[in-house]
Design an enzyme around this catalytic site. Structure first.
Site, PDB file in Angstrom:
ATOM      1  N   TYR A   1      60.486   1.883  25.965  1.00  0.00           N
ATOM      2  CA  TYR A   1      60.766   1.714  24.840  1.00  0.00           C
ATOM      3  C   TYR A   1      61.490   0.477  24.595  1.00  0.00           C
ATOM      4  O   TYR A   1      62.862   0.267  24.270  1.00  0.00           O
ATOM      5  CB  TYR A   1      62.671   2.570  25.051  1.00  0.00           C
ATOM      6  CG  TYR A   1      62.832   3.238  23.636  1.00  0.00           C
ATOM      7  CD1 TYR A   1      62.755   4.028  23.530  1.00  0.00           C
ATOM      8  CD2 TYR A   1      64.849   2.397  23.135  1.00  0.00           C
ATOM      9  CE1 TYR A   1      63.344   4.267  21.174  1.00  0.00           C
ATOM     10  CE2 TYR A   1      64.907   3.172  21.880  1.00  0.00           C
ATOM     11  CZ  TYR A   1      65.175   3.360  20.858  1.00  0.00           C
ATOM     12  OH  TYR A   1      65.254   3.792  19.905  1.00  0.00           O
ATOM     13  N   GLY A   2      60.237  -0.179  24.625  1.00  0.00           N
ATOM     14  CA  GLY A   2      60.504  -1.680  24.241  1.00  0.00           C
ATOM     15  C   GLY A   2      60.390  -1.909  22.485  1.00  0.00           C
ATOM     16  O   GLY A   2      60.284  -1.210  21.811  1.00  0.00           O
TER      17      GLY A   2
ATOM     18  N   GLN B   1      57.270  -2.579  21.256  1.00  0.00           N
ATOM     19  CA  GLN B   1      56.574  -1.350  20.061  1.00  0.00           C
ATOM     20  C   GLN B   1      57.190   0.083  20.594  1.00  0.00           C
ATOM     21  O   GLN B   1      56.849   1.075  19.198  1.00  0.00           O
ATOM     22  CB  GLN B   1      55.119  -1.545  21.451  1.00  0.00           C
ATOM     23  CG  GLN B   1      54.251  -2.472  20.832  1.00  0.00           C
ATOM     24  CD  GLN B   1      54.036  -2.685  19.021  1.00  0.00           C
ATOM     25  OE1 GLN B   1      53.435  -0.372  18.327  1.00  0.00           O
ATOM     26  NE2 GLN B   1      54.422  -3.632  18.151  1.00  0.00           N
TER      27      GLN B   1
ATOM     28  N   ARG C   1      62.947   5.453  33.364  1.00  0.00           N
ATOM     29  CA  ARG C   1      62.710   5.635  34.348  1.00  0.00           C
ATOM     30  C   ARG C   1      63.723   5.560  34.566  1.00  0.00           C
ATOM     31  O   ARG C   1      65.312   5.962  33.615  1.00  0.00           O
ATOM     32  CB  ARG C   1      62.571   4.143  35.081  1.00  0.00           C
ATOM     33  CG  ARG C   1      61.616   3.167  34.358  1.00  0.00           C
ATOM     34  CD  ARG C   1      61.789   2.444  34.805  1.00  0.00           C
ATOM     35  NE  ARG C   1      62.401   0.751  34.198  1.00  0.00           N
ATOM     36  CZ  ARG C   1      61.803  -0.186  34.391  1.00  0.00           C
ATOM     37  NH1 ARG C   1      60.802  -0.518  35.356  1.00  0.00           N
ATOM     38  NH2 ARG C   1      61.878  -1.073  33.365  1.00  0.00           N
TER      39      ARG C   1
ATOM     40  N   SER D   1      67.623   1.932  27.763  1.00  0.00           N
ATOM     41  CA  SER D   1      67.244   2.440  27.606  1.00  0.00           C
ATOM     42  C   SER D   1      67.438   4.040  26.480  1.00  0.00           C
ATOM     43  O   SER D   1      67.577   3.913  25.229  1.00  0.00           O
ATOM     44  CB  SER D   1      66.189   2.366  26.613  1.00  0.00           C
ATOM     45  OG  SER D   1      65.354   1.198  27.579  1.00  0.00           O
TER      46      SER D   1
ATOM     47  N   GLU E   1      50.745  -4.753  31.898  1.00  0.00           N
ATOM     48  CA  GLU E   1      50.420  -5.089  33.638  1.00  0.00           C
ATOM     49  C   GLU E   1      50.863  -4.281  34.331  1.00  0.00           C
ATOM     50  O   GLU E   1      50.668  -4.446  35.476  1.00  0.00           O
ATOM     51  CB  GLU E   1      50.974  -6.936  34.361  1.00  0.00           C
ATOM     52  CG  GLU E   1      52.300  -6.832  34.340  1.00  0.00           C
ATOM     53  CD  GLU E   1      52.947  -6.770  33.220  1.00  0.00           C
ATOM     54  OE1 GLU E   1      52.804  -6.978  31.728  1.00  0.00           O
ATOM     55  OE2 GLU E   1      54.095  -7.747  32.787  1.00  0.00           O
TER      56      GLU E   1
ATOM     57  N   HIS F   1      47.013  -1.397  23.033  1.00  0.00           N
ATOM     58  CA  HIS F   1      47.150  -2.435  23.554  1.00  0.00           C
ATOM     59  C   HIS F   1      45.205  -2.653  24.080  1.00  0.00           C
ATOM     60  O   HIS F   1      45.596  -1.406  25.058  1.00  0.00           O
ATOM     61  CB  HIS F   1      46.875  -4.207  23.776  1.00  0.00           C
ATOM     62  CG  HIS F   1      46.490  -5.361  24.455  1.00  0.00           C
ATOM     63  ND1 HIS F   1      45.682  -5.626  23.798  1.00  0.00           N
ATOM     64  CD2 HIS F   1      46.947  -5.492  25.082  1.00  0.00           C
ATOM     65  CE1 HIS F   1      45.053  -6.600  24.435  1.00  0.00           C
ATOM     66  NE2 HIS F   1      46.126  -6.741  25.094  1.00  0.00           N
TER      67      HIS F   1
ATOM     68  N   ASP G   1      42.255 -10.647  21.190  1.00  0.00           N
ATOM     69  CA  ASP G   1      43.891 -10.450  20.964  1.00  0.00           C
ATOM     70  C   ASP G   1      44.589 -11.484  22.158  1.00  0.00           C
ATOM     71  O   ASP G   1      45.231 -12.392  22.101  1.00  0.00           O
ATOM     72  CB  ASP G   1      44.720  -8.758  21.377  1.00  0.00           C
ATOM     73  CG  ASP G   1      45.921  -9.063  21.487  1.00  0.00           C
ATOM     74  OD1 ASP G   1      46.594  -9.569  19.992  1.00  0.00           O
ATOM     75  OD2 ASP G   1      46.527  -8.604  22.865  1.00  0.00           O
TER      76      ASP G   1
HETATM   77  N1  LIG Z   1      55.279  -6.944  21.453  1.00  0.00           N
HETATM   78  C1  LIG Z   1      54.663  -5.825  21.066  1.00  0.00           C
HETATM   79  O1  LIG Z   1      54.913  -6.179  19.360  1.00  0.00           O
HETATM   80  C2  LIG Z   1      53.538  -5.798  21.152  1.00  0.00           C
HETATM   81  C3  LIG Z   1      52.528  -5.318  19.674  1.00  0.00           C
HETATM   82  C4  LIG Z   1      50.950  -4.541  19.450  1.00  0.00           C
HETATM   83  C5  LIG Z   1      50.943  -4.542  21.194  1.00  0.00           C
HETATM   84  N2  LIG Z   1      51.599  -3.959  22.144  1.00  0.00           N
HETATM   85  C6  LIG Z   1      51.094  -3.539  23.506  1.00  0.00           C
HETATM   86  O2  LIG Z   1      52.093  -2.446  23.695  1.00  0.00           O
HETATM   87  C7  LIG Z   1      52.418  -2.177  24.386  1.00  0.00           C
HETATM   88  C8  LIG Z   1      54.251  -2.513  25.088  1.00  0.00           C
HETATM   89  O3  LIG Z   1      54.242  -3.460  24.968  1.00  0.00           O
HETATM   90  P1  LIG Z   1      55.872  -3.568  24.524  1.00  0.00           P
HETATM   91  O4  LIG Z   1      55.818  -5.361  24.067  1.00  0.00           O
HETATM   92  O5  LIG Z   1      56.364  -3.230  23.520  1.00  0.00           O
HETATM   93  O6  LIG Z   1      56.579  -3.358  26.005  1.00  0.00           O
HETATM   94  P2  LIG Z   1      58.218  -3.951  26.468  1.00  0.00           P
HETATM   95  O7  LIG Z   1      59.026  -4.510  25.699  1.00  0.00           O
HETATM   96  O8  LIG Z   1      58.302  -4.970  27.596  1.00  0.00           O
HETATM   97  O9  LIG Z   1      58.051  -2.655  27.177  1.00  0.00           O
HETATM   98  C9  LIG Z   1      59.488  -2.581  28.154  1.00  0.00           C
HETATM   99  C10 LIG Z   1      59.643  -1.122  28.058  1.00  0.00           C
HETATM  100  O10 LIG Z   1      58.704  -0.292  29.309  1.00  0.00           O
HETATM  101  C11 LIG Z   1      59.868   0.211  30.208  1.00  0.00           C
HETATM  102  N3  LIG Z   1      59.113   0.125  31.602  1.00  0.00           N
HETATM  103  C12 LIG Z   1      58.911  -0.745  31.842  1.00  0.00           C
HETATM  104  N4  LIG Z   1      58.881  -0.535  33.567  1.00  0.00           N
HETATM  105  C13 LIG Z   1      58.294   0.684  33.489  1.00  0.00           C
HETATM  106  C14 LIG Z   1      57.915   1.581  34.422  1.00  0.00           C
HETATM  107  N5  LIG Z   1      57.785   1.050  35.498  1.00  0.00           N
HETATM  108  N6  LIG Z   1      58.112   2.883  34.294  1.00  0.00           N
HETATM  109  C15 LIG Z   1      58.508   3.196  32.893  1.00  0.00           C
HETATM  110  N7  LIG Z   1      58.720   1.916  32.595  1.00  0.00           N
HETATM  111  C16 LIG Z   1      58.763   0.882  32.695  1.00  0.00           C
HETATM  112  C17 LIG Z   1      60.703  -0.388  29.643  1.00  0.00           C
HETATM  113  O11 LIG Z   1      62.424   0.627  30.549  1.00  0.00           O
HETATM  114  P3  LIG Z   1      63.860   0.275  30.978  1.00  0.00           P
HETATM  115  O12 LIG Z   1      64.122   0.126  29.479  1.00  0.00           O
HETATM  116  O13 LIG Z   1      64.363   1.409  31.477  1.00  0.00           O
HETATM  117  O14 LIG Z   1      63.879  -1.365  30.405  1.00  0.00           O
HETATM  118  C18 LIG Z   1      61.165  -0.719  28.341  1.00  0.00           C
HETATM  119  O15 LIG Z   1      61.788  -0.081  27.639  1.00  0.00           O
HETATM  120  C19 LIG Z   1      51.148  -3.375  25.408  1.00  0.00           C
HETATM  121  O16 LIG Z   1      50.235  -2.265  26.233  1.00  0.00           O
HETATM  122  C20 LIG Z   1      51.515  -4.728  24.284  1.00  0.00           C
HETATM  123  O17 LIG Z   1      50.446  -5.049  24.284  1.00  0.00           O
HETATM  124  C21 LIG Z   1      53.321  -4.642  21.792  1.00  0.00           C
END
Ligand SMILES: NC(=O)c1ccc[n+]([C@@H]2O[C@H](COP(=O)([O-])OP(=O)(O)OC[C@H]3O[C@@H](n4cnc5c(N)ncnc54)[C@H](OP(=O)(O)O)[C@@H]3O)[C@@H](O)[C@H]2O)c1
Length: 325
Positions: free
Chosen positions: A24-25, A27, A47, A52, A83, A106, A189
């Site tokens: 729940y980050g 995206q 988790r 979140s 990663e 991605h 990308d």
């Molecule tokens: N950033 C962007 O706007 C964007 C754009 C296009 C595509 N993407 C793709 O979208 C995907 C997500 O990227 P993001 O930037 O949204 O990620 P992010 O914000 O870094 O994701 C964080 C979330 O992941 C959870 N998390 C981390 N480790 C975990 C685990 N071991 N088990 C379960 N949940 C876990 C975190 O949990 P907690 O809440 O508990 O901390 C948090 O809710 C990636 O594949 C990325 O390449 C991202």
């Protein structure tokens, strides 16, 4: 190029289906809320003890532990950091229903082998081309963000329908869904991140700032000239394209750009861009990402600390505070 929009897409493959959003980050939040507002049954997988949980529930979303969310869903979207996808997939694999669909935003973790999915799963890509915050705000305005889509594995024969219906439900098909592949999306990308918008452009701004400061200009003037105007050009390019942007600026700026631009971005830059692309395709960056995670993100942490302490950053803060925020 085939561009699919709402009217071209059958929403039925998601009707009556449950979608689990894992993470729940940036995206995860946007996609979960957009799906929910489109009437899809969504559960957010988190988790134990995740901070979140309260936020997602306050927004009206159902939450569950990752394993339970995955086990209850027909479609699972991997929206945790890239990663950790390998470890996360190994954790959720026993809970994935037979014939479930597993989606990514991605292409990296499939293209570079972080995830080697079970043969009974449908594997699809729905990659919005922008940050989650914008994906959500566009959806709320009744608009959408262009996305790339692809199917890597079609075990049930329904993977295409699910990928497109998913893209429609998160609002992307209001703008358009473009067919791609996991490899094309991931490589392009990663190339852009390193060589162009996120790697090349900030380093160019820093180099320009430092050149003026070293020549005796005040940091404030150097910042306003070399960094502060970025938003103006980004908006002009978005609205008018590069040719239109050039027509919109003064003759002085336009001639300056013509004289200086190609001296800076010369054949040497293009050669190094091609080198970066070759390394990306060979998996060198994917290995670096794996190592960075395994080493506890030490390189990223020290780069963040260093960047905070630079003259450019203290100048940024000083000028921002003048704005009264
Ligand atoms: N950033 C962007 O706007 C964007 C754009 C296009 C595509 N993407 C793709 O979208 C995907 C997500 O990227 P993001 O930037 O949204 O990620 P992010 O914000 O870094 O994701 C964080 C979330 O992941 C959870 N998390 C981390 N480790 C975990 C685990 N071991 N088990 C379960 N949940 C876990 C975190 O949990 P907690 O809440 O508990 O901390 C948090 O809710 C990636 O594949 C990325 O390449 C991202």
């Amino acid at each position: 190029m085939e561009l699919l929009r709402d009217a071209d897409i059958d929403p039925a493959p998601l009707a009556g289906r449950r979608v689990a959003i894992v993470g729940y980050g940036n995206q995860g939040r946007a996609q979960a809320l957009n799906l929910h507002d489109s009437g899809i049954d969504v559960v957010v997988g988190l988790r134990g003890g995740s901070g979140s949980t309260i936020e997602a529930e306050a927004s009206g979303l159902a939450t569950a532990l990752v394993a339970d969310a995955v086990g209850s869903a027909d479609v699972v979207m991997m929206l945790a950091p890239d990663e950790i996808h390998g470890a996360l997939y190994r954790e959720i694999e026993p809970h994935l229903r037979n014939g479930a669909a597993l989606g990514f935003s991605h292409g990296l973790s499939i293209r570079f082998g972080f995830v080697e999915p079970r043969a009974d799963l449908d594997i699809f890509l729905l990659a919005p081309k922008g940050p989650g915050t914008a994906l959500r705000s566009l959806y709320r305005e009744g608009k959408g963000m262009v996305a790339l889509w692809a199917v890597e594995q079609d075990a049930t024969g329904g993977a295409r329908g699910i990928a497109l219906a998913y893209g429609r439900a998160i609002g992307c098909a209001r703008a358009g869904l473009i067919a791609s592949s996991f490899a094309e999306e991931a490589e392009a990308d990663l190339f852009n991140e390193q060589a162009v918008v996120w790697g090349g452009v900030p380093e160019l701004l820093i180099a320009g700032f430092e050149t003026l400061v070293d020549a005796g200009f005040s940091p404030e003037v150097a910042f306003l000239e070399c960094v502060g105007e970025l938003k103006l050009i980004a908006e002009l390019i978005e609205e008018r394209g590069i040719a239109g942007m050039r027509e919109a600026i003064s003759n002085t700026a336009e001639l300056g750009a013509l004289v200086g631009g190609k001296r800076i971005v010369d054949d040497g830059v293009r050669m190094r861009m091609a080198e970066i692309l070759r390394e990306v395709r060979a998996g060198r960056f994917a290995d670096e990402l794996r190592n960075e995670e395994a080493g506890g993100y030490r390189r990223l942490e020290s780069a963040r600390t260093e960047a905070q302490a630079t003259l450019l950053n203290t100048t940024f803060r000083k000028l921002r505070d003048l704005g009264g925020d």
